[in-house]
Design an enzyme around this catalytic site. Structure first.
Site, PDB file in Angstrom:
ATOM      1  N   ARG A   1       0.866  -1.171   0.000  1.00 12.47           N
ATOM      2  CA  ARG A   1       0.000   0.000   0.000  1.00 12.47           C
ATOM      3  C   ARG A   1       0.907   1.226   0.000  1.00 12.47           C
ATOM      4  O   ARG A   1       1.953   1.242   0.667  1.00 12.47           O
ATOM      5  CB  ARG A   1      -0.900   0.041   1.238  1.00 12.47           C
ATOM      6  CG  ARG A   1      -1.801  -1.140   1.392  1.00 12.47           C
ATOM      7  CD  ARG A   1      -2.890  -1.211   0.370  1.00 12.47           C
ATOM      8  NE  ARG A   1      -3.889  -0.167   0.540  1.00 12.47           N
ATOM      9  CZ  ARG A   1      -4.872   0.053  -0.333  1.00 12.47           C
ATOM     10  NH1 ARG A   1      -4.956  -0.686  -1.450  1.00 12.47           N
ATOM     11  NH2 ARG A   1      -5.762   0.997  -0.117  1.00 12.47           N
TER      12      ARG A   1
ATOM     13  N   ASP B   1       8.370  -1.375  13.421  1.00 12.27           N
ATOM     14  CA  ASP B   1       8.440  -0.115  14.136  1.00 12.27           C
ATOM     15  C   ASP B   1       9.905   0.314  14.246  1.00 12.27           C
ATOM     16  O   ASP B   1      10.822  -0.512  14.092  1.00 12.27           O
ATOM     17  CB  ASP B   1       7.813  -0.262  15.534  1.00 12.27           C
ATOM     18  CG  ASP B   1       6.312   0.011  15.508  1.00 12.27           C
ATOM     19  OD1 ASP B   1       5.879   0.843  14.693  1.00 12.27           O
ATOM     20  OD2 ASP B   1       5.583  -0.609  16.305  1.00 12.27           O
TER      21      ASP B   1
ATOM     22  N   ARG C   1      -6.971   9.784   7.497  1.00 16.73           N
ATOM     23  CA  ARG C   1      -6.709  10.616   8.676  1.00 16.73           C
ATOM     24  C   ARG C   1      -6.115  11.949   8.246  1.00 16.73           C
ATOM     25  O   ARG C   1      -5.657  12.102   7.106  1.00 16.73           O
ATOM     26  CB  ARG C   1      -5.768   9.896   9.645  1.00 16.73           C
ATOM     27  CG  ARG C   1      -4.438   9.480   9.055  1.00 16.73           C
ATOM     28  CD  ARG C   1      -3.596   8.706  10.073  1.00 16.73           C
ATOM     29  NE  ARG C   1      -2.351   8.236   9.487  1.00 16.73           N
ATOM     30  CZ  ARG C   1      -1.410   7.567  10.146  1.00 16.73           C
ATOM     31  NH1 ARG C   1      -1.581   7.260  11.413  1.00 16.73           N
ATOM     32  NH2 ARG C   1      -0.301   7.178   9.545  1.00 16.73           N
TER      33      ARG C   1
HETATM   34  P1  FAD Z   1      13.467   3.136   5.341  1.00 15.37           P
HETATM   35  O1  FAD Z   1      13.215   4.196   6.326  1.00 15.37           O
HETATM   36  O2  FAD Z   1      12.443   2.886   4.304  1.00 15.37           O
HETATM   37  O3  FAD Z   1      14.858   3.462   4.618  1.00 15.37           O
HETATM   38  C1  FAD Z   1      15.257   2.807   3.446  1.00 15.37           C
HETATM   39  C2  FAD Z   1      16.034   3.808   2.609  1.00 15.37           C
HETATM   40  O4  FAD Z   1      16.635   3.098   1.514  1.00 15.37           O
HETATM   41  C3  FAD Z   1      15.163   4.886   2.001  1.00 15.37           C
HETATM   42  O5  FAD Z   1      15.663   6.163   2.359  1.00 15.37           O
HETATM   43  C4  FAD Z   1      15.264   4.655   0.500  1.00 15.37           C
HETATM   44  O6  FAD Z   1      15.297   5.859  -0.248  1.00 15.37           O
HETATM   45  C5  FAD Z   1      16.586   3.919   0.376  1.00 15.37           C
HETATM   46  N1  FAD Z   1      16.663   3.056  -0.809  1.00 15.37           N
HETATM   47  C6  FAD Z   1      15.832   2.021  -1.111  1.00 15.37           C
HETATM   48  N2  FAD Z   1      16.226   1.440  -2.270  1.00 15.37           N
HETATM   49  C7  FAD Z   1      17.320   2.116  -2.697  1.00 15.37           C
HETATM   50  C8  FAD Z   1      18.170   1.986  -3.832  1.00 15.37           C
HETATM   51  N3  FAD Z   1      18.003   1.006  -4.748  1.00 15.37           N
HETATM   52  N4  FAD Z   1      19.203   2.849  -3.973  1.00 15.37           N
HETATM   53  C9  FAD Z   1      19.400   3.824  -3.048  1.00 15.37           C
HETATM   54  N5  FAD Z   1      18.625   3.994  -1.946  1.00 15.37           N
HETATM   55  C10 FAD Z   1      17.599   3.151  -1.777  1.00 15.37           C
HETATM   56  N6  FAD Z   1       7.563   3.276  13.531  1.00 15.37           N
HETATM   57  C11 FAD Z   1       7.422   3.631  14.831  1.00 15.37           C
HETATM   58  O7  FAD Z   1       8.170   3.158  15.691  1.00 15.37           O
HETATM   59  N7  FAD Z   1       6.470   4.538  15.210  1.00 15.37           N
HETATM   60  C12 FAD Z   1       5.605   5.106  14.318  1.00 15.37           C
HETATM   61  O8  FAD Z   1       4.751   5.907  14.697  1.00 15.37           O
HETATM   62  C13 FAD Z   1       5.727   4.733  12.942  1.00 15.37           C
HETATM   63  N8  FAD Z   1       4.907   5.262  12.028  1.00 15.37           N
HETATM   64  C14 FAD Z   1       5.006   4.855  10.725  1.00 15.37           C
HETATM   65  C15 FAD Z   1       4.126   5.387   9.804  1.00 15.37           C
HETATM   66  C16 FAD Z   1       4.168   4.971   8.485  1.00 15.37           C
HETATM   67  C17 FAD Z   1       3.214   5.569   7.487  1.00 15.37           C
HETATM   68  C18 FAD Z   1       5.101   3.981   8.091  1.00 15.37           C
HETATM   69  C19 FAD Z   1       5.127   3.460   6.683  1.00 15.37           C
HETATM   70  C20 FAD Z   1       6.024   3.483   8.996  1.00 15.37           C
HETATM   71  C21 FAD Z   1       5.985   3.905  10.327  1.00 15.37           C
HETATM   72  N9  FAD Z   1       6.900   3.442  11.266  1.00 15.37           N
HETATM   73  C22 FAD Z   1       6.758   3.803  12.582  1.00 15.37           C
HETATM   74  C23 FAD Z   1       7.994   2.519  10.877  1.00 15.37           C
HETATM   75  C24 FAD Z   1       9.320   3.242  10.462  1.00 15.37           C
HETATM   76  O9  FAD Z   1       9.050   4.095   9.369  1.00 15.37           O
HETATM   77  C25 FAD Z   1      10.371   2.181  10.110  1.00 15.37           C
HETATM   78  O10 FAD Z   1      10.690   1.443  11.274  1.00 15.37           O
HETATM   79  C26 FAD Z   1      11.674   2.746   9.546  1.00 15.37           C
HETATM   80  O11 FAD Z   1      11.462   3.659   8.518  1.00 15.37           O
HETATM   81  C27 FAD Z   1      12.543   1.605   9.017  1.00 15.37           C
HETATM   82  O12 FAD Z   1      13.782   2.102   8.571  1.00 15.37           O
HETATM   83  P2  FAD Z   1      14.556   1.385   7.377  1.00 15.37           P
HETATM   84  O13 FAD Z   1      15.911   1.989   7.342  1.00 15.37           O
HETATM   85  O14 FAD Z   1      14.449  -0.090   7.509  1.00 15.37           O
HETATM   86  O15 FAD Z   1      13.715   1.755   6.055  1.00 15.37           O
END
Ligand code: FAD
Length: 380
Positions: free
Chosen positions: A254, A355, A284
């Site tokens: 989604r 999270d 929301r």
């Molecule tokens: P991401 O934050 O997605 O980082 C991945 C990064 O990799 C991105 O910047 C992307 O641009 C980069 N990337 C991907 N592919 C490539 C590529 N091929 N080349 C270069 N760069 C690339 N957690 C909470 O604890 N509390 C909350 O209230 C909460 N609210 C949320 C609300 C929403 C709408 C969503 C979707 C998530 C929420 N979360 C929340 C969860 C939180 O966003 C995640 O835990 C966190 O973002 C995970 O970090 P990550 O580094 O794994 O992924």
């Protein structure tokens, strides 16, 4: 010392990169976006000066003391409790604003009662719950079984349909595990021991994590698999199916569309207002200045949030993880397990909703296990 590539400057890439940099390795971080922070990114709205949660509201909450210490070492956290409201219609059809998660206040307001906790419990479980449903299979059956039709239709049905784009009778019962109602006036959305908001936002916190002489960050750079050979190992926090060029098909997500608008003063009096009615197209409205009640802003910036199925090119937000996606996921996981030189990490690399505290916990564990293996391999 080795050199490692982190694909993604979100929490996963930053925490793993920092750990390995402190162990003496050189870390290159690349991200396709114009900023670090991944989906936790916060930035000042240029018009109002309000700190905005660009990819949707993020509230930090955890029971993990080590993770709480970790984030507090990189940011000043101020107390913040997530208190969500929702609009909906009561059993007479009157539109009102109610407290979420459904609690004693919601029940008494909705049914126009003055029930005490045990009375409310008895009322919901014996008068409202549909006990004829012996073995609920779907989200709808589970909700009817637990809370009955009135509460289900007012607080679960419309929001769920908009969020997931399907009828709750098409979703598994497992989504609603326990009785999703509180028989007291606790309206704190999360149960966790540690909760708060970084005073300067999440991006400043992640900037601090990445601030190490052995870490270099390059933005606006899409990772190209041919770069992988330049490094001893790659930690990839991009989409799992993307690594394999979607050869087996696309894992369903989604996505969210945010419609920004500004307001002079206080638009809705709280950070998050859900819209339970199915005929309101958005799920929301987030009014960002309420996430930083210690700041003072005359102007206000709000996001209306719409949910829809992600198309190629959209930002993947919530993994769908239904039967079809789980089958495809296991095929990709089998491939990932036999792909040398890369570790798939984070919410996109493992196709799970994580999270922030879980993302940090898993990143720390991954980095430690990797560093230990590296040490063991070097020991003669
Ligand atoms: P991401 O934050 O997605 O980082 C991945 C990064 O990799 C991105 O910047 C992307 O641009 C980069 N990337 C991907 N592919 C490539 C590529 N091929 N080349 C270069 N760069 C690339 N957690 C909470 O604890 N509390 C909350 O209230 C909460 N609210 C949320 C609300 C929403 C709408 C969503 C979707 C998530 C929420 N979360 C929340 C969860 C939180 O966003 C995640 O835990 C966190 O973002 C995970 O970090 P990550 O580094 O794994 O992924």
């Amino acid at each position: 010392m080795a050199s490692f590539l982190m694909v993604g400057a979100g929490l996963s890439g930053a925490v793993i990169g920092r750990h390995l940099a402190e162990a003496g390795h050189d870390i290159a971080v690349v991200d396709a976006r114009t900023h670090i922070g991944g989906n936790c990114h916060t930035e000042r709205d240029p018009e109002t000066g309000v700190l905005v949660h660009v990819y949707g509201p993020h509230i930090f909450h955890t029971d993990d003391a080590e993770v709480w210490d970790y984030v507090n070492a990189h940011a000043t956290f101020l107390p913040y409790k997530n208190r969500v409201k929702t609009t909906s219609r009561d059993p007479e059809g009157a539109l009102g604003v109610f407290s979420l998660p459904v609690n004693l206040h919601t029940i008494n307001q909705f049914f126009r009662r003055t029930l005490r906790p045990e009375e409310a419990h008895a009322f919901i479980t014996t008068e409202q719950a549909d006990t004829s449903i012996a073995d609920p299979q779907t989200f709808e059956e589970q909700a009817l079984r637990f809370v009955g039709r009135d509460l289900y239709e007012a607080f679960f049905k419309g929001y769920t349909m908009k969020q997931w784009g399907c009828h709750p009778s098409e979703l598994p019962a497992s989504i609603l595990k326990r009785l999703p109602v509180r028989f007291n006036y606790d309206d704190n959305y999360f149960f966790h021991r540690f909760q708060g908001m970084p005073e300067q936002g999440y991006t400043a916190m992640i900037e601090s994590i990445l601030d190490h002489p052995r870490i270099s960050v390059t933005l606006e750079t899409v990772f190209d698999r041919s770069q992988a050979g330049d490094y001893d190992h790659v930690f990839y926090s991009g989409p799992l199916d993307g690594w394999f060029d979607y050869e087996l098909g696309r894992l369903g997500y989604r996505t969210l569309d945010f419609e920004r608008f500004t307001y002079q003063g206080d638009y809705q009096g709280c950070a998050v207002m859900n819209y339970g009615e199915v005929d309101v197209p958005y799920t929301r409205i987030t009014e960002h200045k309420h996430f930083a009640p210690w700041e003072s802003h005359e102007g206000s910036v709000c996001y209306r949030e719409f949910s829809r199925a992600a198309e190629p090119g959209d930002i993947p937000y919530y993994p769908i993880r239904q039967v079809k996606e789980k089958a495809l996921l296991s095929d990709y996981v089998a491939r990932a397990e036999t792909t040398p030189g890369v570790t798939f990490v984070g919410r996109l690399g493992t196709y799970r909703y994580l999270d922030m505290d879980v993302s940090i916990r898993e990143a720390l564990d991954t980095a430690r296990a990797f560093a230990a293996d590296l040490g063991a391999a070097r020991t003669p």
